[in-house]
Scaffold this active site. Structure first.
Site, mmCIF file in Angstrom:
data_model
loop_
_atom_site.group_PDB
_atom_site.id
_atom_site.type_symbol
_atom_site.label_atom_id
_atom_site.label_comp_id
_atom_site.label_asym_id
_atom_site.label_seq_id
_atom_site.Cartn_x
_atom_site.Cartn_y
_atom_site.Cartn_z
ATOM 1 N N LYS A 78 -0.133 -6.881 13.229
ATOM 2 C CA LYS A 78 0.620 -6.154 12.199
ATOM 3 C C LYS A 78 1.958 -5.715 12.771
ATOM 4 O O LYS A 78 2.032 -5.307 13.937
ATOM 5 C CB LYS A 78 -0.211 -4.954 11.729
ATOM 6 N N SER A 153 -2.094 -1.335 3.395
ATOM 7 C CA SER A 153 -0.807 -1.803 3.855
ATOM 8 C C SER A 153 -0.889 -3.024 4.772
ATOM 9 O O SER A 153 0.107 -3.716 4.963
ATOM 10 C CB SER A 153 -0.075 -0.681 4.581
ATOM 11 N N SER A 177 -6.024 1.151 5.092
ATOM 12 C CA SER A 177 -5.138 -0.012 5.141
ATOM 13 C C SER A 177 -5.659 -1.247 5.852
ATOM 14 O O SER A 177 -5.008 -2.285 5.804
ATOM 15 C CB SER A 177 -3.805 0.377 5.763
HETATM 16 N N1 GLN Z 1 -2.709 3.136 1.121
HETATM 17 C C1 GLN Z 1 -2.744 4.376 1.844
HETATM 18 C C2 GLN Z 1 -1.386 5.017 1.853
HETATM 19 O O1 GLN Z 1 -0.501 4.470 1.238
HETATM 20 C C3 GLN Z 1 -3.267 4.141 3.208
HETATM 21 C C4 GLN Z 1 -2.261 3.633 4.134
HETATM 22 C C5 GLN Z 1 -2.797 3.306 5.467
HETATM 23 O O2 GLN Z 1 -3.994 3.365 5.701
HETATM 24 N N2 GLN Z 1 -1.897 3.016 6.361
HETATM 25 O O3 GLN Z 1 -1.184 6.037 2.418
#
Ligand code: GLN
Length: 470
Positions: A78, A153, A177
């Site tokens: 990532k 994400s 995410s």
């Molecule tokens: N989708 C969640 C957010 O936008 C989790 C993001 C993540 O786990 N990095 O905060």
């Protein structure tokens, strides 16, 4: 040749059917053919990965695979995790041209285990989002159907595994995410116990929750990669002094828990059916207990308060002086404002503003303190549940993948993590596995959650379900 596993590649290498260079060439060819539409990566390492493949010892033997379990395996990382010599942008304009000068601990460990880094995967900007639509470059498409988002994400990490652009990948999971995109792309994703994996060399979003996790086509690969990246690291002060081998063995698994609230929520009927299917499989082996998780809605509110507060502080370092984008102004104040105005996207700005407000003197941190109380309560509740059962099973996401542009309302998007947040804020591990396949090719992600350091238990349960589903 998608859905390839580490074992399949190793068998082919050991039997001399293919060389490591041929394997990488095949992956690169597939990436080249699909990448202009799919956008799973921000940067592909290409030549460098091929050169690494040339260095792999020949012939590959079982002993070599035992010593270096990821030898010759293409790995996606990532883009919020540093890989020396390549860009680390976190999909943000503010870091568009930032080149890493060192390897994150997890990357060093993967390289030591023989893994070949094939590219930096696309993501939501600074890991804030659930669809990769907030990436400043482009959204990633879901390989199952390109009209749909791959989740986020870590959307690029999940999509690249599903598309056969890498065999395994790393993502980061603050509130869901790794697990939500893995479930959207029909692959396996693990969020480990907080502290089991070092975050040294990962760009912080919400330090008290951020964890690096793994994504793979099958349960064994995801846990094998987790084993490689786990372990104490003095460079991360939250790292726990425990090695993967020392984690609790799954000797006495007798009981699992389900969460009563699930029946009260609106869940996609297919997801619900697959959840029931998993429960039926588990009932053949274990006793079932019903539990109330309570506070699911409070968990989500607490998550956003904590995450935005810490993000506003963590992202203060992008000031146009030390890293990345630098726009000059009449004064340093003006340069700072211009750099951050142009460098950050809308979602990141929204969170910085909210986080700054929450921590402001005006409200004396009362939201933040309440959120910490809620975090504590949820952790206590889960501890209590896990004192009588060894793991819990719940869906990963309430709904199946959604199309691009379908969730324009930020709050609507935030609901994507409704079921992944509880284990995240409790610092507990959770693995999502794909179950079934509907008429559009999508699977339902089902999560297996456990108490801290129960990774080996989760592995054996996930493997059992995976085996039964074959
Ligand atoms: N989708 C969640 C957010 O936008 C989790 C993001 C993540 O786990 N990095 O905060």
């Amino acid at each position: 040749m998608t859905h390839q596993t580490k074992n399949e590649i190793h068998n082919s290498l050991i039997q001399g059917e293919q060389t490591p260079v041929e394997i990488i060439e095949e992956y690169l060819k597939r990436i080249e053919a699909q990448e202009s539409e799919m956008h799973t990566f921000i940067e592909v390492t290409g030549e460098s990965c091929l050169n690494e493949a040339k260095q792999v010892p020949k012939p590959i033997t079982k002993e070599i695979v035992e010593d270096t379990p990821f030898v010759g395996i293409p790995v996606g990382i990532k883009d919020n995790i540093n890989v020396k010599g390549f860009k680390t942008t976190a999909a943000s304009k503010i870091l568009e041209n930032h080149i890493s000068v060192y390897d994150a601990t997890v990357v060093r460990k993967i390289k030591n285990a023989g893994g070949l880094i094939i590219g930096k995967t696309n993501m939501d900007e600074f890991a804030m989002g659930s669809s990769t639509e907030t990436s400043c470059f482009y959204p990633t498409k879901n390989p199952i159907n390109t009209k749909y988002t791959p989740g986020g994400s870590s959307g690029g990490s999940a999509a690249s595994v599903r598309a056969g652009h890498c065999t395994v990948s790393l993502g980061s999971d603050t509130g869901g995410s790794v697990r939500q995109p893995a479930s959207f792309c029909g692959v396996v994703g693990i969020r480990p116990t907080y502290g089991l994996v070092s975050r040294y060399g990962m760009l912080s979003f919400c330090s008290s929750l951020d964890q690096i996790g793994t994504i793979a086509n099958d349960v064994d690969d995801a846990f094998s990669l987790l084993e490689v990246i786990s372990g104490y690291d003095p460079k991360d002060s939250t790292s726990v002094n425990i090695e993967y081998q020392d984690l609790k063995e799954p000797e006495e698994i007798s009981t699992f828990g389900i969460c009563n609230e699930i029946e009260k929520l609106y869940i996609d009927p297919f997801v619900h059916d697959m959840y029931k299917k998993v429960i039926a499989i588990l009932l053949k082996n274990f006793k079932k207990e019903n539990h109330w998780l309570d506070n699911l809605d409070k968990a989500m509110a607490a998550y956003h308060i904590i995450a935005d507060s810490e993000a506003s502080s963590n992202l203060a370092r992008y000031d146009g002086v030390r890293y990345g984008l630098q726009i000059s102004g009449e004064s340093s104040q003006e340069a700072y404002i211009k750099t951050r105005t142009q460098g950050f996207g809308a979602e990141v700005k929204r969170r910085i503003l909210l986080g700054t407000y929450i921590l402001s003197e005006e409200i004396e941190g009362s939201y933040y303190k309440q959120a910490l109380c809620a975090k504590e309560k949820i952790t206590e509740k889960l501890d209590q549940i896990f004192s009588s059962c060894q793991f819990m099973v719940i869906p990963t996401s309430l709904k199946l993948p959604f199309k691009f542009g379908e969730r324009n309302d930020p709050l609507d998007m935030y609901y994507s993590d409704y079921l992944t947040i509880p284990s995240a804020i409790a610092g507990m591990p959770s693995v999502t596995i794909p179950v079934g396949c509907n008429e559009n090719g999508f699977s339902a992600g089902i999560q297996i959650m456990g108490p801290k350091f129960s990774e080996k238990v989760l592995h054996s349960v996930a493997k059992l379900i995976e085996g039964e589903l074959k």
